[in-house]
Enzyme design. Structure first.
Site, PDB file in Angstrom:
ATOM      1  N   GLY A  40      36.690  11.680  23.710  1.00 45.29           N
ATOM      2  CA  GLY A  40      37.442  10.472  24.022  1.00 45.29           C
ATOM      3  C   GLY A  40      38.627  10.586  24.952  1.00 45.29           C
ATOM      4  CG  HIS A  41      40.775  14.256  26.297  1.00 43.45           C
ATOM      5  ND1 HIS A  41      41.577  15.318  26.643  1.00 43.45           N
ATOM      6  CD2 HIS A  41      39.567  14.499  26.870  1.00 43.45           C
ATOM      7  CE1 HIS A  41      40.898  16.162  27.403  1.00 43.45           C
ATOM      8  NE2 HIS A  41      39.679  15.691  27.543  1.00 43.45           N
ATOM      9  CG  HIS A  42      38.751  12.842  30.376  1.00 39.26           C
ATOM     10  ND1 HIS A  42      39.934  13.362  30.858  1.00 39.26           N
ATOM     11  CD2 HIS A  42      37.905  13.900  30.220  1.00 39.26           C
ATOM     12  CE1 HIS A  42      39.811  14.681  30.995  1.00 39.26           C
ATOM     13  NE2 HIS A  42      38.600  15.021  30.602  1.00 39.26           N
ATOM     14  CB  ALA A  43      37.981   6.718  27.116  1.00 39.84           C
TER      15      ALA A  43
ATOM     16  CG  ASN B 291      42.546  10.653  32.176  1.00 40.24           C
ATOM     17  OD1 ASN B 291      41.821  11.600  31.893  1.00 40.24           O
ATOM     18  ND2 ASN B 291      42.086   9.421  32.334  1.00 40.24           N
TER      19      ASN B 291
END
Length: 783
Positions: free
Chosen positions: A226-229, A272
């Protein structure tokens, strides 16, 4: 976002001058007043049931659990349905690194290690009552509800993902082809939406169980990651941003238990999406360790230049200033030494000062040794140590949620090390390698950016803005002014003007020369690093008392010897900066080796072209290099035809060793080996590596001699007698080969052919001639 005056603020403002050691309150702001948690006016899908207990029931559970945290088990969340997220043309050999087998491989590793119980849940409950660390407790995953996802995502993004489930296979393949290029880097399938709901729901349930004290800590083996979404789009293999969804939900549902949250992201790529979702939130501290590579490493620069990337200078905004910490590595190849140093110097000090109620790890394992995308070397032992340190926070409330990691074996053994540590096993024993110099600078850069916001980052950091307002001067400039004054009084040395725009400002007052260089019988050209400065700073305010600071200038004794022995001296102080200092930058970083060599080449070539080459009497020029400045000698030898004027090359080295060879002069390398003497510090890496030691013994780097001491100052002092005796002997050999150079019966003025005759005995010191008559005499200036 409400104005600061409209919220219940328990901390003071962040406007302060930290040179006085003012304390920055990193407190708590009521999240229910700070965030409205909108549900975007959407209805909850009827097919999703909420079987969570009420808040009153949960509070009762908490009060009972707090007293027996040590008796709690570690939780593990996993659901096979998350494997349904697959490429539209998924086959047995998927082209994409975000492989459904990732989570299966981790769970298989857990089972093989005996961490997962294979029997009934009722039997497991009885076992854990007696031995809570024997197995992990299974936390069931569920589909996340729409209003939970929309605490961080827009309703339109939620609808876009949901629409994937009704999109045709042909259209999904077309979308994947388009998305799989560039920054989007995403594939989608018919069941992507379903799997993403379970992944987000698994993160929510994992964090809730930790917050409520049902488990001691937990690990969620979930995908898609999930951490780029971003709030409005999927990208970077990520669909919904699982960790922010879970954190926002817990902060909303349990404001008394989950007020402040630390999100630690050790995925090799910058998160991001997480950063941007909490960039102005004072209650969420986001710390990311990632490869940055000057912004070129994925995810790279955002399409909108107003959106911050993963650079170390992006520290948050508004009330969230200081709560965004980017530990941005300059390149790949980072390993245990770098990550342990990052935790010890940056992560843990800031985390202790923040004092969170919950720690959530965005646990990508693509920095693990063996992962081709990350190309780093973090071992399972290092992951276990990092986990163990985080467990000292928030009363041990740590929730680990899987992000990236694409080597099945690497992610499995790394996740196993984390799970075993969560369950209470001590971290694995490890040898911590020495951190690289560039990586150490990466950490120092983070420290300087965050000194205004965190008291623990302040020691050793200079308040440059305040000093500039007081018309302060950098000590390097003051020291050179002192050297100039000292050498002028003692040897009449004066600054040589550098009349070239590219380097003139950088070398103002940095080249000093004895008078009447053009009349010299022999020349000593010294290229050296700035003098060594050692100081003991006050631990409270970084101030340095004059009596606690020392400057060591070991070059002076060599200049004294040279003048006494008839040498004209050119003293070049090669600065550790390429240009003038940047305003507002407290730390002037040492330039890269390539920049040092280019800087030295420009300067020394200028000196040769405009002064040394056109001397009426072709005096021999002895070269002396000290420190990193020694690299400039190589540049002069390879860029100009000078060896016929060089009796010898003397160097003292603690940094990089470099061979001297030329494509246009095949004899240069052998000449250098015969005419050089290079003292190398005894602690240099070349003596510890047998391959490099063999290269040194073969004179690949000139005539290298292993010093018996460490450091430039110690070597210069220890070998002064031997080195200068060698210089004299090499000078005599040169004179013998070149017929002694000139008519010994002539005076120096007669050799120049013109002007008044000055009767000077042959071989007398050039420094004693015509003092005060200028540096250049009649020599021409070459543009």
């Amino acid at each position: 976002m409400l104005d600061s005056g409209e919220v219940d603020v328990e901390m003071q403002d962040n406007d302060h001058t930290y040179s006085t050691n003012g304390h920055v309150q990193n407190g708590y702001i009521n999240p229910q007043e700070l965030h409205s948690y909108p549900n975007n006016d959407v209805e909850e899908p009827e097919s999703i049931e909420d079987d969570s207990p009420s808040q009153s029931q949960e509070s009762e559970v908490v009060s009972q659990a707090v007293e027996r945290r040590s008796a709690l088990a570690t939780g593990c969340c996993y659901d096979e349905r998350m494997k349904y997220h697959a490429n539209a043309d998924f086959s047995d050999n998927p082209h994409h690194p975000e492989d459904p087998r990732r989570i299966e491989a981790i769970m298989r590793e857990f089972r093989d290690a005996g961490l997962v119980f294979g029997g009934k849940e009722s039997e497991l409950a009885e076992i854990l009552k007696v031995s809570p660390t024997k197995y992990m407790w299974r936390i069931p995953a569920r589909e996340a509800r729409q209003e939970e996802i929309c605490t961080v995502h827009t309703a339109s993004h939620y609808e876009w993902v949901r629409a994937l489930s009704t999109t045709s296979a042909a259209e999904l393949r077309s979308m994947t082809t388009a998305f799989d290029n560039g920054r989007k880097s995403l594939y989608v399938g018919t069941l992507t939406y379903y799997a993403a709901l379970i992944s987000a729901g698994g993160a929510i349930e994992t964090c809730k169980n930790v917050v409520l004290g049902r488990v001691k800590n937990a690990i969620a083996v979930i995908r898609p990651p999930g951490h780029h979404a971003e709030h409005n789009e999927s990208m970077g293999f990520c669909v919904f941003n699982n960790v922010p969804i879970a954190v926002r939900t817990c902060m909303q549902d349990y404001p008394d238990l989950c007020r402040k949250v630390l999100i630690l992201d050790w995925d090799v790529h910058h998160g991001n999406g997480i950063q941007n979702m909490f960039y102005n939130d004072p209650n969420v501290l986001y710390i990311s360790l990632h490869v940055y590579a000057n912004g070129d490493f994925y995810p790279g620069p955002p399409d909108d230049p107003n959106i911050p990337d993963g650079g170390p200078g992006n520290c948050g905004t508004g009330l969230g200033i200081g709560k965004n910490v980017n530990i941005a590595w300059h390149a790949q190849k980072m390993g245990d030494g770098e990550y342990m140093a990052a935790f010890q110097r940056i992560v843990m000090p800031i985390a202790y000062e923040f004092n969170p109620d919950l720690v959530v790890v965005s646990a990508g394992f693509d920095a693990a040794a063996g992962d081709a995308l990350g190309d780093c070397f973090v071992t399972p032992a290092c992951y276990s140590h990092m986990t163990h340190m985080l467990m000292s926070l928030a009363n041990g409330k740590v929730a680990v949620c899987l992000e990236g990691g694409y080597n099945l074996r690497a992610i499995s053994v790394s996740a196993l090390a984390v799970a075993q540590t969560l369950m209470g096993e001590p971290p694995k024993q490890m040898e911590v390698p020495k951190i690289g110099e560039k990586a150490s600078r990466d950490l120092e850069r983070v420290k300087h950016y965050h000194a205004p916001y965190w008291e623990c980052m302040r020691p050793g950091v200079v308040p440059i803005d305040e000093l500039q307002a007081r018309n302060s001067t950098r000590l390097s400039d003051m020291i050179r002014e002192y050297q100039r004054s000292h050498l002028s009084k003692k040897y009449n040395m004066v600054p040589m003007p550098i009349l070239r725009d590219k380097i003139s400002k950088s070398f103002d007052n940095q080249v000093l020369v004895t008078p009447r260089l053009h009349m010299a019988k022999k020349v000593l050209l010294i290229v050296h690093d700035p003098p060594e400065i050692v100081a003991q700073a006050d631990s409270l305010d970084n101030s340095i008392s004059a009596q606690n600071a020392w400057m060591s200038d070991d070059i002076l004794s060599y200049i004294e010897w040279a003048v006494k022995n008839g040498f004209a001296v050119i003293d070049v102080n090669l600065l550790h900066r390429i240009s003038l200092p940047t305003d507002g930058q407290p730390w002037e970083y040492k330039p890269e080796e390539a920049d040092i060599q280019q800087q030295a080449k420009d300067l020394l070539a200028y000196l040769w072209d405009n002064h040394l080459q056109i001397m009426p009497y072709p005096a021999p020029i002895t070269l002396m290099g000290v420190g990193d400045a020694y690299l400039g000698i190589k540049q002069l030898l390879t860029s100009r035809e000078v060896k016929h004027r060089i009796p010898c090359v003397l160097s003292f080295v603690t940094g990089s060793l470099r061979p001297v060879k030329s494509e246009t002069d095949p004899q240069l390398s052998s000449w250098y080996k015969q005419h050089s003497l290079i003292y190398v510090s005894s602690d240099h890496s070349c003596w510890n590596d047998e391959t490099n030691a063999q290269r040194v013994r073969k004179n690949r780097f000139g005539a290298v001699k292993k010093a018996e001491v460490n450091g430039l100052g110690s070597m210069l002092k220890r070998y002064r007698g031997d080195a200068l005796k060698w210089v004299q002997e090499m000078g005599k050999e040169w004179e013998a080969r070149h017929g002694g150079g000139g008519d010994p019966d002539e005076t120096e003025e007669e050799e120049l052919g013109g002007g008044e005759s000055v009767r000077v005995p042959a071989g007398s010191s050039a420094a004693a001639i015509g003092q005060g008559q200028g540096v250049l005499g009649r020599s021409a200036m070459v543009a």
